[in-house]
Design an enzyme around this catalytic site. Sequence first.
Site, PDB file in Angstrom:
ATOM      1  N   HIS A 190      -3.669   1.533   2.292  1.00  0.00           N
ATOM      2  CA  HIS A 190      -2.302   1.972   2.595  1.00  0.00           C
ATOM      3  C   HIS A 190      -1.351   1.449   1.530  1.00  0.00           C
ATOM      4  CE1 HIS A 190      -2.316  -2.049   4.315  1.00  0.00           C
ATOM      5  NE2 HIS A 190      -1.053  -1.971   4.721  1.00  0.00           N
TER       6      HIS A 190
ATOM      7  N   HIS B  61       1.323  -0.530   1.511  1.00  0.00           N
ATOM      8  CA  HIS B  61       2.006  -1.828   1.471  1.00  0.00           C
ATOM      9  C   HIS B  61       1.504  -2.552   0.222  1.00  0.00           C
ATOM     10  CE1 HIS B  61       3.061  -1.885   6.036  1.00  0.00           C
ATOM     11  NE2 HIS B  61       4.054  -1.420   5.295  1.00  0.00           N
TER      12      HIS B  61
ATOM     13  N   ASP C 134       0.761  -5.428  -0.820  1.00  0.00           N
ATOM     14  CA  ASP C 134      -0.340  -6.408  -0.879  1.00  0.00           C
ATOM     15  C   ASP C 134      -1.711  -5.735  -0.933  1.00  0.00           C
ATOM     16  OD1 ASP C 134       0.329  -5.657   1.772  1.00  0.00           O
ATOM     17  OD2 ASP C 134      -0.691  -7.404   2.622  1.00  0.00           O
ATOM     18  N   HIS C 135      -1.733  -4.388  -0.902  1.00  0.00           N
ATOM     19  CA  HIS C 135      -3.014  -3.671  -0.962  1.00  0.00           C
ATOM     20  C   HIS C 135      -3.166  -2.802  -2.210  1.00  0.00           C
ATOM     21  CE1 HIS C 135      -4.190  -4.828   3.159  1.00  0.00           C
ATOM     22  NE2 HIS C 135      -2.882  -5.033   3.223  1.00  0.00           N
TER      23      HIS C 135
ATOM     24  N   ASP D 238      -5.159  -3.374   7.419  1.00  0.00           N
ATOM     25  CA  ASP D 238      -4.089  -3.722   8.368  1.00  0.00           C
ATOM     26  C   ASP D 238      -4.066  -2.796   9.586  1.00  0.00           C
ATOM     27  OD1 ASP D 238      -3.668  -5.253   6.171  1.00  0.00           O
ATOM     28  OD2 ASP D 238      -1.520  -4.864   6.011  1.00  0.00           O
TER      29      ASP D 238
ATOM     30  N   HIS E 298      -7.298 -11.279   5.653  1.00  0.00           N
ATOM     31  CA  HIS E 298      -5.877 -10.899   5.624  1.00  0.00           C
ATOM     32  C   HIS E 298      -5.030 -11.937   6.363  1.00  0.00           C
ATOM     33  CE1 HIS E 298      -2.256  -8.270   6.215  1.00  0.00           C
ATOM     34  NE2 HIS E 298      -2.642  -7.786   5.050  1.00  0.00           N
TER      35      HIS E 298
HETATM   36 ZN   LIG Z   1      -1.436  -6.173   4.246  1.00  0.00          ZN
HETATM   37 ZN   LIG Z   2       0.256  -3.425   5.743  1.00  0.00          ZN
END
Ligand SMILES: [Zn+2]
Ligand SMILES: [Zn+2]
Length: 301
Positions: A60, A62, A64-65, A210, A268
């Site tokens: 996805h 976000h 951090d990915h 997530d 995570h």
């Molecule tokens: Zn994340």
């Molecule tokens: Zn996320």
Amino acid sequence: LKLIILGSGSATPSLLRNPSAQILNEADQNYLIDCGEGTQIQLIKYKIKIHKIKNIFISHLHGDHYFGLIGLISSMNLAQRKEPLTIFGPKGLDEIITIQLKYGQSNLHFKLDFVAINCTSALKIFENEFLDVTAFPLNHRIPCFGYLFSQKGKPRNLIKEKLPIDISVDEILKLKNGENVLDEIGRVKFNYLQMTTQQTYPKKYAYCSDSAYYENIIDTIKNADILYHEATFKEDLINRATFTHHSTAKQAAKIAHLANVKKLIIGHFSSRYHDLSENLEEAKATFTNTMLAIDGESYEI
Ligand SMILES: [Zn+2]
Ligand SMILES: [Zn+2]
């Protein structure tokens, strides 16, 4: 199949943990799963060859990915990569990367393909001679997908002394593929279980990025050899987990139990946790065969 964790942290990079990224290694190919900031450095640190990465799966959008993606693509270009690269991920990722390349006037020496994932139920999105990849929706604040990697079964071994002399090539192929050979009226002529043995059984790895606690994924990930499931918080912060569409260690373990997987890896982790022993204990109370995702660790599947 070997899994290498490159990042087990959430939200922001820290000295303890990098943001999400993993390598699944199979038959001389490295499949990159998520690509948080700093993934390039982790790849160098753990001696993973980037030219063996042909397919990238982003869960996805976000940061951090996927914030490591443009840097990795640029480095591949500087290394004179010629091999095509395919990136699977939610709609919009192609636009983001393309605009970064456009304003940097970067002309890639290799073909970059995007496959937009937009499924509302499990969908096979990739296949080669070694494995299949199925995408499935998770329950997060923005569209987010998990990926199931299913190894293909190898042909079965023949037990030569059990084969009749007059067996045909077509009949042998059926037995090797795990099918019975039938006669004209549909009775079993040769039983594959009596005439062949299985070499290795095909393995399954499920990556659940997530997500809030979400039982809809259970059918898809059922009986996986390893399930990676996010466990951003412990159960004492369940309200925070629900509000941010994340899971607790206990919830991840409950999914592992209901899906009857063989092993659970939780990751995570929120940067508030330094020592993760309580997170692990919490999951183990519900699902014994749980391990922590640790940056740089490898896990045989
Ligand atoms: Zn994340
Ligand atoms: Zn996320």
